[in-house]
Design a protein around this motif. Structure first.
Motif, PDB file in Angstrom:
ATOM      1  N   VAL A 162       0.839  -1.200   0.000  1.00  0.00           N
ATOM      2  CA  VAL A 162       0.000   0.000   0.000  1.00  0.00           C
ATOM      3  C   VAL A 162       0.876   1.253   0.000  1.00  0.00           C
ATOM      4  N   SER A 163       0.436   2.245  -0.768  1.00  0.00           N
ATOM      5  CA  SER A 163       1.161   3.524  -0.814  1.00  0.00           C
ATOM      6  C   SER A 163       0.145   4.630  -1.086  1.00  0.00           C
ATOM      7  N   ALA A 164       0.592   5.867  -1.013  1.00  0.00           N
ATOM      8  CA  ALA A 164      -0.324   7.000  -1.215  1.00  0.00           C
ATOM      9  C   ALA A 164      -0.949   6.961  -2.605  1.00  0.00           C
ATOM     10  N   GLU A 165      -0.254   6.352  -3.557  1.00  0.00           N
ATOM     11  CA  GLU A 165      -0.776   6.329  -4.943  1.00  0.00           C
ATOM     12  C   GLU A 165      -1.805   5.201  -5.132  1.00  0.00           C
ATOM     13  N   SER A 166      -1.882   4.288  -4.176  1.00  0.00           N
ATOM     14  CA  SER A 166      -2.729   3.101  -4.370  1.00  0.00           C
ATOM     15  C   SER A 166      -4.189   3.438  -4.607  1.00  0.00           C
ATOM     16  N   PHE A 167      -4.645   4.603  -4.110  1.00  0.00           N
ATOM     17  CA  PHE A 167      -6.084   4.876  -4.118  1.00  0.00           C
ATOM     18  C   PHE A 167      -6.526   5.803  -5.241  1.00  0.00           C
ATOM     19  N   GLU A 168      -5.584   6.145  -6.132  1.00  0.00           N
ATOM     20  CA  GLU A 168      -5.947   7.030  -7.253  1.00  0.00           C
ATOM     21  C   GLU A 168      -6.977   6.353  -8.144  1.00  0.00           C
ATOM     22  N   GLY A 169      -8.100   7.036  -8.347  1.00  0.00           N
ATOM     23  CA  GLY A 169      -9.158   6.522  -9.220  1.00  0.00           C
ATOM     24  C   GLY A 169     -10.012   5.431  -8.596  1.00  0.00           C
ATOM     25  N   VAL A 170      -9.762   5.112  -7.328  1.00  0.00           N
ATOM     26  CA  VAL A 170     -10.524   4.035  -6.671  1.00  0.00           C
ATOM     27  C   VAL A 170     -11.870   4.579  -6.190  1.00  0.00           C
ATOM     28  N   ALA A 171     -12.960   3.877  -6.522  1.00  0.00           N
ATOM     29  CA  ALA A 171     -14.295   4.320  -6.077  1.00  0.00           C
ATOM     30  C   ALA A 171     -14.578   3.795  -4.673  1.00  0.00           C
ATOM     31  N   VAL A 172     -14.279   2.520  -4.449  1.00  0.00           N
ATOM     32  CA  VAL A 172     -14.539   1.906  -3.138  1.00  0.00           C
ATOM     33  C   VAL A 172     -13.282   1.172  -2.687  1.00  0.00           C
ATOM     34  N   ALA A 173     -12.843   1.470  -1.464  1.00  0.00           N
ATOM     35  CA  ALA A 173     -11.674   0.778  -0.902  1.00  0.00           C
ATOM     36  C   ALA A 173     -12.145   0.014   0.333  1.00  0.00           C
ATOM     37  N   ILE A 174     -11.995  -1.306   0.298  1.00  0.00           N
ATOM     38  CA  ILE A 174     -12.420  -2.119   1.442  1.00  0.00           C
ATOM     39  C   ILE A 174     -11.174  -2.409   2.272  1.00  0.00           C
ATOM     40  N   PHE A 175     -11.222  -2.020   3.538  1.00  0.00           N
ATOM     41  CA  PHE A 175     -10.046  -2.160   4.405  1.00  0.00           C
ATOM     42  C   PHE A 175     -10.246  -3.334   5.363  1.00  0.00           C
ATOM     43  N   SER A 176      -9.253  -4.202   5.438  1.00  0.00           N
ATOM     44  CA  SER A 176      -9.277  -5.234   6.483  1.00  0.00           C
ATOM     45  C   SER A 176      -7.827  -5.581   6.824  1.00  0.00           C
ATOM     46  N   ALA A 177      -7.138  -4.577   7.357  1.00  0.00           N
ATOM     47  CA  ALA A 177      -5.720  -4.746   7.714  1.00  0.00           C
ATOM     48  C   ALA A 177      -5.448  -4.257   9.129  1.00  0.00           C
ATOM     49  N   GLY A 178      -6.497  -4.182   9.954  1.00  0.00           N
ATOM     50  CA  GLY A 178      -6.330  -3.759  11.346  1.00  0.00           C
ATOM     51  C   GLY A 178      -6.529  -2.260  11.524  1.00  0.00           C
ATOM     52  N   ALA A 179      -6.821  -1.881  12.787  1.00  0.00           N
ATOM     53  CA  ALA A 179      -7.211  -0.496  13.083  1.00  0.00           C
ATOM     54  C   ALA A 179      -6.081   0.501  12.832  1.00  0.00           C
ATOM     55  N   THR A 180      -4.835   0.103  13.113  1.00  0.00           N
ATOM     56  CA  THR A 180      -3.711   1.039  12.933  1.00  0.00           C
ATOM     57  C   THR A 180      -3.588   1.432  11.468  1.00  0.00           C
ATOM     58  N   ARG A 181      -3.655   0.415  10.575  1.00  0.00           N
ATOM     59  CA  ARG A 181      -3.556   0.697   9.139  1.00  0.00           C
ATOM     60  C   ARG A 181      -4.764   1.497   8.672  1.00  0.00           C
ATOM     61  N   SER A 182      -5.937   1.219   9.234  1.00  0.00           N
ATOM     62  CA  SER A 182      -7.125   1.990   8.822  1.00  0.00           C
ATOM     63  C   SER A 182      -6.954   3.448   9.200  1.00  0.00           C
ATOM     64  N   ARG A 183      -6.462   3.711  10.406  1.00  0.00           N
ATOM     65  CA  ARG A 183      -6.278   5.109  10.827  1.00  0.00           C
ATOM     66  C   ARG A 183      -5.269   5.805   9.918  1.00  0.00           C
ATOM     67  N   GLU A 184      -4.254   5.048   9.506  1.00  0.00           N
ATOM     68  CA  GLU A 184      -3.212   5.647   8.663  1.00  0.00           C
ATOM     69  C   GLU A 184      -3.715   5.897   7.230  1.00  0.00           C
ATOM     70  N   TRP A 185      -4.402   4.899   6.647  1.00  0.00           N
ATOM     71  CA  TRP A 185      -4.660   4.964   5.202  1.00  0.00           C
ATOM     72  C   TRP A 185      -6.059   5.451   4.828  1.00  0.00           C
ATOM     73  N   ALA A 186      -7.031   5.360   5.740  1.00  0.00           N
ATOM     74  CA  ALA A 186      -8.400   5.779   5.365  1.00  0.00           C
ATOM     75  C   ALA A 186      -8.440   7.256   4.974  1.00  0.00           C
TER      76      ALA A 186
END
Ligand SMILES: NC(=O)c1ccc[n+]([C@@H]2O[C@H](COP(=O)([O-])OP(=O)(O)OC[C@H]3O[C@@H](n4cnc5c(N)ncnc54)[C@H](OP(=O)(O)O)[C@@H]3O)[C@@H](O)[C@H]2O)c1
Length: 334
Positions: free
Chosen positions: A56-80
């Motif tokens: 995962v990187s800052a560029e991963s979400f370019e053009g993404v309509a829906v991102a489903i997160f299931s990598a734990g709360a720390t990663r969600s706080r960082e990447w959401a």
């Protein structure tokens, strides 16, 4: 057609999510699989195509309509926040945002209306809460709900892939003659024993975070802020599928027969309940299925307007992956 990303695609929930997505037909033209550096470069077969997992990187979400997160709360706080800033709607499986007032906490067959009030993030409830909600919603609507008491019997898959591996290894040790195997995942060995603590202790009243999630998440989803909820969450040596002994107290009386008929009429619930033929649901039976299974329906001899039942579901599917995909489906309008 939309671009969809899964963060945590290599985990227990992420892999189940891929199975669920294979079974459904969401309007997805690009699926981005994200995990940590550890799994970057590994490949996954999806609908006959080989997809490469990316770190995962800052560029991963370019053009993404829906991102489903299931990598734990720390990663969600960082990447959401990064995914939302890139224009994605995040469906989050972790506990990071569930209780935030501006984040809807959604069980697709219980409170789908709540998704409309999101401001970028929609939360999936904890697995133990998730499977209970479809049982409680029709009761709340018909006769009012005063109190619920729950004892959970949670499978190790609820902790993630590492706990499944640990149970198998500990069990192999015991079967090889070592009655005191090394504890590989929890503070004590889980093989051939029951741990009266699921999750971590939280606060100073003797409850665990899993128990408090059941209290607070149930109130939020059912929109019953004063609902009385008592929970004891245990971990059992079951690979997959959470079971729950549930006691309900209703405002108006409801017979066991009427409760059974009410549950039978719900599309996502299967009643397996016949004393004569020893029919009741088990975790093994629920595994691989999307629904909630209910048995042992009876009036509670110890409480007026009380009912008791046994509720089982596949925690990786109904408790996490399927609901996240249901929400993605609602968002993508398929
Ligand atoms: N298991 C359940 O029944 C259940 C139910 C409801 C909700 N949840 C929630 O779902 C989430 C995942 O649970 P799980 O059981 O699938 O856990 P898991 O099997 O341990 O998988 C964790 C996933 O997160 C990824 N990850 C870990 N650290 C990362 C990092 N620094 N950057 C990017 N990705 C990272 C892992 O990728 P690598 O392969 O690269 O390590 C893996 O894909 C948790 O928030 C959990 O609370 C689980």
């Amino acid at each position: 057609m939309a671009k969809v990303a899964i963060l945590g695609a290599t985990g227990a929930v992420g892999r189940t999510m891929l199975q669920v997505l294979e079974e459904r037909s969401l309007p997805i033209d690009e699926l981005v699989l994200l995990a940590s550096e550890r799994s970057a470069g590994s490949t996954v077969l999806f609908k006959g195509k080989e997809l490469t997992v990316q770190a995962v990187s800052a560029e991963s979400f370019e053009g993404v309509a829906v991102a489903i997160f299931s990598a734990g709360a720390t990663r969600s706080r960082e990447w959401a926040p990064i995914a939302v800033a890139a224009g994605a709607t995040v469906v989050d499986n972790s506990s990071a945002f569930r209780m935030q007032p501006d984040v809807p906490l959604v069980v697709a067959d219980v409170n789908p209306h709540a998704i409309h009030s999101h401001s970028g993030i929609i939360a999936n409830p904890n697995c133990s809460t998730m499977q209970l909600m479809p049982i409680l919603r029709p009761v709340r609507d018909a006769v009012g709900l005063e109190r619920i008491t729950v004892a959970t019997y949670q499978a190790v898959s609820g902790t993630g892939q590492s706990a499944i591996d640990a149970l198998r290894e500990e069990a192999a040790d015991v079967l090889a003659g070592n009655d005191d195997p090394e504890a590989r995942q929890y503070p004590k060995p889980i093989a051939f024993d029951v741990l009266p603590v699921a999750g971590s202790f939280s606060g100073d009243q003797g409850y665990t975070d899993e128990e408090l999630k059941l209290v607070h998440e149930s109130r939020k989803i059912l929109e019953l802020p004063d609902l009385r909820v008592s929970a004891t969450c245990t971990r059992v040596p079951v690979i997959n599928g959470h079971s729950e002994a549930v006691w309900l107290e209703t405002r108006e009386p409801l017979s066991a027969a009427a409760f059974r008929a009410m549950l039978d009429a719900e599309a996502g619930i299967t009643v397996l309940d016949d004393a004569e033929t020893m029919t009741y649901p088990t975790a093994r039976q629920a595994t691989g299925q999307d629904g909630v299974f209910v048995g042992r329906i009876r009036e509670d001899l110890g409480a007026p307007n009380g009912l008791a039942c046994w509720v089982v579901a596949d925690n990786l599917r109904k408790g996490a992956a399927s609901n996240a995909v249901d929400i993605a489906e609602l968002l993508l309008g398929s």
